[in-house]
Design a protein around this motif. Sequence first.
Motif, short mmCIF file in Angstrom:
data_model
loop_
_atom_site.label_atom_id
_atom_site.label_comp_id
_atom_site.label_asym_id
_atom_site.label_seq_id
_atom_site.Cartn_x
_atom_site.Cartn_y
_atom_site.Cartn_z
N UNK A 53 0.74 -1.42 -0.09
CA UNK A 53 -0.02 -0.05 0.03
C UNK A 53 0.99 1.16 -0.11
N UNK A 54 2.27 1.06 -0.02
CA UNK A 54 3.04 2.26 0.05
C UNK A 54 3.12 3.10 1.16
N UNK A 55 2.68 2.43 2.34
CA UNK A 55 2.73 3.44 3.54
C UNK A 55 4.18 3.57 3.79
N UNK A 56 4.63 4.69 4.49
CA UNK A 56 6.04 5.02 4.40
C UNK A 56 6.61 4.64 5.66
N UNK A 57 5.86 5.14 6.77
CA UNK A 57 6.47 4.93 8.16
C UNK A 57 5.57 4.35 9.05
N UNK A 58 6.11 3.43 9.88
CA UNK A 58 5.50 2.91 11.03
C UNK A 58 6.12 3.19 12.53
N UNK A 59 5.20 3.30 13.37
CA UNK A 59 5.51 3.67 14.77
C UNK A 59 5.43 2.15 15.71
N UNK A 60 6.34 1.71 16.13
CA UNK A 60 6.23 0.48 16.84
C UNK A 60 6.12 0.78 18.34
N UNK A 61 4.90 0.40 18.90
CA UNK A 61 4.80 0.68 20.34
C UNK A 61 4.01 -0.39 21.17
N UNK A 82 10.12 -2.78 3.19
CA UNK A 82 10.91 -1.44 2.89
C UNK A 82 10.18 -0.28 3.92
N UNK A 83 9.73 -0.74 4.85
CA UNK A 83 9.33 0.29 6.08
C UNK A 83 10.23 1.04 6.86
N UNK A 84 10.18 2.10 6.99
CA UNK A 84 10.93 2.91 7.96
C UNK A 84 10.17 2.83 9.20
N UNK A 85 11.00 2.80 10.21
CA UNK A 85 10.08 2.50 11.60
C UNK A 85 10.65 3.58 12.81
N UNK A 86 9.89 3.90 13.44
CA UNK A 86 10.18 4.61 14.89
C UNK A 86 9.79 3.72 16.00
N UNK A 87 10.65 3.73 17.05
CA UNK A 87 10.43 2.87 18.21
C UNK A 87 10.28 3.72 19.48
N UNK A 88 9.02 3.43 20.00
CA UNK A 88 8.90 4.06 21.34
C UNK A 88 8.88 3.07 22.57
N UNK A 101 21.62 -3.43 16.93
CA UNK A 101 20.58 -4.46 15.69
C UNK A 101 19.76 -3.25 15.30
N UNK A 102 19.41 -2.62 15.96
CA UNK A 102 18.26 -1.53 15.54
C UNK A 102 19.06 -0.47 14.46
N UNK A 103 20.38 -0.26 14.95
CA UNK A 103 21.04 0.57 13.88
C UNK A 103 21.35 -0.12 12.50
N UNK A 104 21.46 -1.50 12.76
CA UNK A 104 21.94 -2.37 11.58
C UNK A 104 20.92 -2.57 10.53
N UNK A 105 19.75 -2.15 11.13
CA UNK A 105 18.49 -2.57 10.48
C UNK A 105 18.41 -1.58 9.15
N UNK A 106 18.98 -0.37 9.40
CA UNK A 106 19.07 0.58 8.19
C UNK A 106 17.75 1.50 8.10
N UNK A 107 16.78 0.94 8.73
CA UNK A 107 15.50 1.69 8.77
C UNK A 107 14.73 2.38 9.94
#
Length: 365
Positions: A53-61, A82-88, A101-107
């Motif tokens: 669906x070409x969603x660009x960003x997700x927040x993981x909470x 190919x989703x970019x994520x923010x982690x709370x 590992x978060x850094x190595x994900x590249x996303x």
Amino acid sequence: MALMATPRFADLEITHRCNARCQYCYFYGNEGVLYQDLPTQRWLDFFAELGRAKVMYVTLAGGEPLLREDFWELLAGLVRSRLRFELLTNGWPVTPEVARRLKDSGRCYAVEVSLDGSTAEVHESLRGAGSFAPALSANRLLQGAGLPVTARVNVHTRNIEDLPALAHLLLGELGLPSFRTAGLSSIGTASKYSADMFPTTAQRLRAMQLLAALEWEYPGRVLAASGPLSQWRTFHAMEEARQSGRAPQRGFLTGCGCVWSRISVRCDGAYVPCVLLPQLVAGHIGQDSLEEVWCSSPVLSAVRARAEIPLDSCPECRGCEYSAYCTGSCAAPSWSRLADVMRPNPEACLRQFLHDLAAAGLRLW
């Protein structure tokens, strides 16, 4: 307002599990909400759907998202889609290995760590014993891994006077580029909160003044989308507009803008308009397609329809000299307190705040 074909953002509560029980948390104790985590494959299938669906960003909470045993498998699914994520996170589960590992994900485009005080005594007053040191450690580990880190500060009765010291800790000692402030609100089921958590009128004003001074001291580094600083800015913009008779010209219930660009999913897979409106179910992942829910759900359509309601048609706004400059603010407290998203937020009313200040012998301007 034009609706895009699919949402740009998705807020995902991937677990109900948490190693903290913050007394003001919106998540727990909401009537009619199921706290049951979905199995791994259900989330992986949904991530693939988000990607298509070409969603660009997700927040993981959550909950605390890092408590899921399959967290890294889920993260791999996000990367494949190919989703970019923010982690709370509250910081407790963050180790050097987690940061790497978060850094190595590249996303990962952001990690937000909750920190409510400059000392353990203040931070832990509503977050629980033992939560301060892990939050500090997480900030340092994540920064050391080269991740973009910010902090979330929830302003409440027990940390208002600590805000200057907290800003110095976050922006000075820890060297964060910025931190985000929010305020307490009776979101979800209003009866679950104790009254002593919420600032009095005088305390609200004090929090506003302190944060406004910090914003002046640290330009562009003290952020707010809600809470005392956001209200300070909004209220002053409304008064300036009233005096000048010029923009911002508003006057409709347009304060809930998330439903035009974001979709939220509870830990049990229920689509909701916002994580702060957990009782308003619009469908379920794996059963209802994202595009269909996004474009056709009666629940989402109803929340979006707020933008068409003139404020002066709401009983509490009639005769208010600020109604033409107001947006009605967030729909979540309207639902929590009034069981009606088609009403303005009673916790963000400028006219009522000015009345309460006058009764206390105080002034906003």
